[in-house]
Design an enzyme around this catalytic site. Structure first.
Site, PDB file in Angstrom:
ATOM      1  N   LYS A 165      54.154  53.687  69.596  1.00  0.00           N
ATOM      2  CA  LYS A 165      55.463  54.092  70.276  1.00  0.00           C
ATOM      3  C   LYS A 165      56.387  53.698  68.968  1.00  0.00           C
ATOM      4  O   LYS A 165      56.828  52.581  68.623  1.00  0.00           O
ATOM      5  CB  LYS A 165      56.030  52.872  71.397  1.00  0.00           C
ATOM      6  CG  LYS A 165      57.143  53.364  72.083  1.00  0.00           C
ATOM      7  CD  LYS A 165      57.681  52.264  72.883  1.00  0.00           C
ATOM      8  CE  LYS A 165      58.725  51.666  72.018  1.00  0.00           C
ATOM      9  NZ  LYS A 165      60.097  52.520  71.271  1.00  0.00           N
ATOM     10  N   SER A 195      62.020  42.555  65.807  1.00  0.00           N
ATOM     11  CA  SER A 195      62.833  41.193  65.846  1.00  0.00           C
ATOM     12  C   SER A 195      61.942  40.128  66.480  1.00  0.00           C
ATOM     13  O   SER A 195      61.137  40.237  67.509  1.00  0.00           O
ATOM     14  CB  SER A 195      64.026  41.371  66.641  1.00  0.00           C
ATOM     15  OG  SER A 195      63.988  41.541  67.912  1.00  0.00           O
ATOM     16  N   GLY A 234      59.548  40.176  69.937  1.00  0.00           N
ATOM     17  CA  GLY A 234      57.887  39.583  69.693  1.00  0.00           C
ATOM     18  C   GLY A 234      57.701  38.457  70.641  1.00  0.00           C
ATOM     19  O   GLY A 234      56.711  38.547  71.357  1.00  0.00           O
ATOM     20  N   GLU A 292      54.818  41.035  63.618  1.00  0.00           N
ATOM     21  CA  GLU A 292      55.672  40.910  62.301  1.00  0.00           C
ATOM     22  C   GLU A 292      56.700  40.920  62.542  1.00  0.00           C
ATOM     23  O   GLU A 292      57.297  42.099  62.788  1.00  0.00           O
ATOM     24  CB  GLU A 292      55.019  41.902  61.261  1.00  0.00           C
ATOM     25  CG  GLU A 292      55.527  41.736  59.770  1.00  0.00           C
ATOM     26  CD  GLU A 292      56.899  42.148  59.503  1.00  0.00           C
ATOM     27  OE1 GLU A 292      57.870  41.199  59.369  1.00  0.00           O
ATOM     28  OE2 GLU A 292      56.994  43.141  59.173  1.00  0.00           O
ATOM     29  N   CYS A 312      62.662  43.280  56.557  1.00  0.00           N
ATOM     30  CA  CYS A 312      62.621  41.711  56.855  1.00  0.00           C
ATOM     31  C   CYS A 312      62.345  40.989  55.822  1.00  0.00           C
ATOM     32  O   CYS A 312      62.720  39.736  56.158  1.00  0.00           O
ATOM     33  CB  CYS A 312      61.263  41.992  57.841  1.00  0.00           C
ATOM     34  SG  CYS A 312      59.936  42.826  57.340  1.00  0.00           S
ATOM     35  N   GLU A 344      68.963  36.343  60.890  1.00  0.00           N
ATOM     36  CA  GLU A 344      68.793  37.427  60.321  1.00  0.00           C
ATOM     37  C   GLU A 344      69.909  38.594  60.569  1.00  0.00           C
ATOM     38  O   GLU A 344      70.134  38.732  61.809  1.00  0.00           O
ATOM     39  CB  GLU A 344      67.517  38.035  60.721  1.00  0.00           C
ATOM     40  CG  GLU A 344      66.998  39.130  59.955  1.00  0.00           C
ATOM     41  CD  GLU A 344      65.692  39.784  60.184  1.00  0.00           C
ATOM     42  OE1 GLU A 344      64.823  39.919  59.369  1.00  0.00           O
ATOM     43  OE2 GLU A 344      65.308  39.552  61.460  1.00  0.00           O
TER      44      GLU A 344
END
Length: 497
Positions: free
Chosen positions: A191, A245, A249, A267, A301, A400
């Site tokens: 996806k 993000s 996650g 990750e 990231c 972030e």
């Protein structure tokens, strides 16, 4: 590769035929609902193509196909050497279509064509080839058991694996996920991010050309909220790999627990510390400090968005970084001379602009940038931005941003630098700059991150694992360690009569 100008690339873009359908059971098809979603060019805001918007019913169809081909052993039971041949051919096809893939990535993501052509596409090809070449070199084990027994430890594929990939490095990250998963014998449901699906769709067609059996790789473009959650909760999906993000996650981990405890590897985000001591090569460190934040528009990231500078050199070093920041002014991504393109979409641009406002409200000093740039009408361009006068408790130092925003934090001692670096919920990457080997190694060892550079940033290749500590995730992409995420260990215990 030919040396194209911006006009050459624009002409090629104008004549490009873009596939927007899903890829299920070896064929390009529309979503069962007929729904589509436009994908936009971040440089202009114009629609590139209407992309199939798949839903749970499409996922069920794809998963059934993937499960059937896995259980039949069509791919999973092929000898590793045969699987290797397919992945190597696949890599060769990626290389043969490099210019088309680079152009798709540039148009879809807003990444500069020089990066997509020279970094992203070659990296994806290398990942496919490396994973294929490695798979027939993974040995099972015989355990040291008593003389009248034999214990075999074998590595088996999980089954159906869902891979959910991000919009910032869609092509190279896709390769990181699907290459080891497919190499180890799994069937994969991919996806892509809903706003950057184009290279994933093209890659599936190349996989079929390479000889990958129908059903082993399916590509489902669609919304994360409904489609992504359905994949994560599906009882026939045995593995899930995700880059994105931290909040998403965490939700995926919950979905694993709510369903079949599928193996889930993540990750996630980062707020990486880039630590510069007074004795470092300051010219090199300053150039890389700018690169560490402004590369890919800061939509990385691992971006070194917290620049920790020893107080004795703070002002002089920041001045050097500002000079380098000027070479990162955003421009037309189809121009090979452009180093930084637009934000991926209007929502991400607005997020960056909001954090610039937050930084100013928190009392940090806006030392450089901070404004919108109008390169083309409708584009989402933001200047490289540097805050000084900051501390590690500010939101711009803790959260972030995913944009070209650097927060500079001074420190006095080695211990203080380590404490600031580790004062974060994240632990993905970082770097330390010093000519003192003792300082460099002590700091590198003490900072709790998955990848730490010494006198470099963004170091690493396919031979080393990539992933994070703390809320930056679990599992590892790249290297032989990635195979662990897509396989189960099985013990067979034999007793002799």
């Amino acid at each position: 590769m030919q040396d194209f100008s911006a006009k050459d690339w624009a002409d090629r873009a104008a004549s490009l035929t873009i596939e927007g359908r899903a890829f299920i059971d070896g064929a390009y098809i529309n979503a069962l609902s007929g729904n589509t979603r436009p994908t936009l060019n971040p440089a202009t805001g114009e629609v590139l193509v209407a992309v199939a918007s798949c839903g749970p019913e499409d996922a069920d169809r794809a998963i059934a196909s993937a499960k059937a081909v896995f259980e039949a052993g069509t791919w999973a039971n092929q000898a590793p050497s045969e699987r290797k041949k397919v992945l190597v051919r696949w890599a060769e096809l990626v290389e043969a279509h490099a210019e088309e893939l680079a152009l798709l990535e540039c148009l879809d993501v807003g990444k500069p064509i020089s990066d997509t052509l020279n970094v992203d596409v070659p990296a994806a090809a290398r990942t496919l080839r490396w994973s294929g070449e490695a798979i027939d070199k993974v040995y099972d084990q015989v355990a040291p058991t008593p003389h009248d027994t034999l214990a075999l430890v074998t590595r088996l594929p999980l089954g159906v694996v869902a891979a959910i990939v991000p919009w910032n490095f869609p092509f190279s990250t896709t390769a990181w996920k699907i290459a080891p998963a497919i190499a180890t014998g799994n069937s994969v449901i991919l996806k892509p991010a809903s706003n950057t699906p184009l290279t994933a769709i093209k890659l599936a067609g190349l996989a079929k050309q390479a000889g990958l059996p129908d059903g082993v790789l399916q590509v489902l473009p669609g919304p994360g909220g409904s489609l992504g959650s359905h994949l994560a909760k599906h009882m026939d999906v045995e593995g899930l790999t995700f880059t994105g993000s931290t909040p998403v996650g965490k939700m995926l981990m919950e979905y694993s627990g709510q369903s079949n405890l599928k193996r889930t590897y993540l990750e996630l985000g980062g707020k990486s510390p880039n630590i510069v001591f007074a004795d470092a090569n300051l010219d090199k460190a300053a150039a890389m400090a700018a690169t560490a934040v402004f590369y890919n528009g800061g939509q990385t990231c691992t971006a070194g968005t917290r620049l920790l500078v020893q107080a004795s050199i703070h002002d002089a070093f920041v001045a050097k970084v500002i000079e380098h920041a000027k070479s990162w002014l955003p421009g037309n991504p189809l121009d090979p001379a452009t180093s930084m393109g637009p934000m991926v979409d209007e929502a991400q641009y607005n997020t960056v602009a909001e954090y610039v406002r937050i930084g100013c409200d928190e009392g940090a000093t806006l030392a450089y940038g901070g404004k919108r740039v109008k390169v083309t009408d409708g584009g989402f361009y933001h200047e490289p931005t540097i805050f000084t006068g900051a501390n590690n408790q500010m939101r711009i130092a803790q959260e972030e941003i995913f944009g070209p925003v650097m927060t500079v934090i001074p420190f006095e001692t080695e211990a203080e630098a380590i404490a600031i670096a580790n004062d974060s919920i994240f632990g993905l990457a970082g770097a330390v700059w010093s000519k003192d080997i003792n300082v460099a190694h002590r700091v590198a060892k003490a900072v709790r991150v998955g990848t730490m550079g010494i006198n470099n940033y963004f170091g690493g290749d396919m031979t080393v694992p990539f992933g994070g500590f703390k809320q930056s995730g679990n599992g590892r992409d790249k290297s032989m360690h990635a195979f662990d995420d897509y396989t189960e260990l099985k013990t067979t215990w034999i007793e002799f009569d």
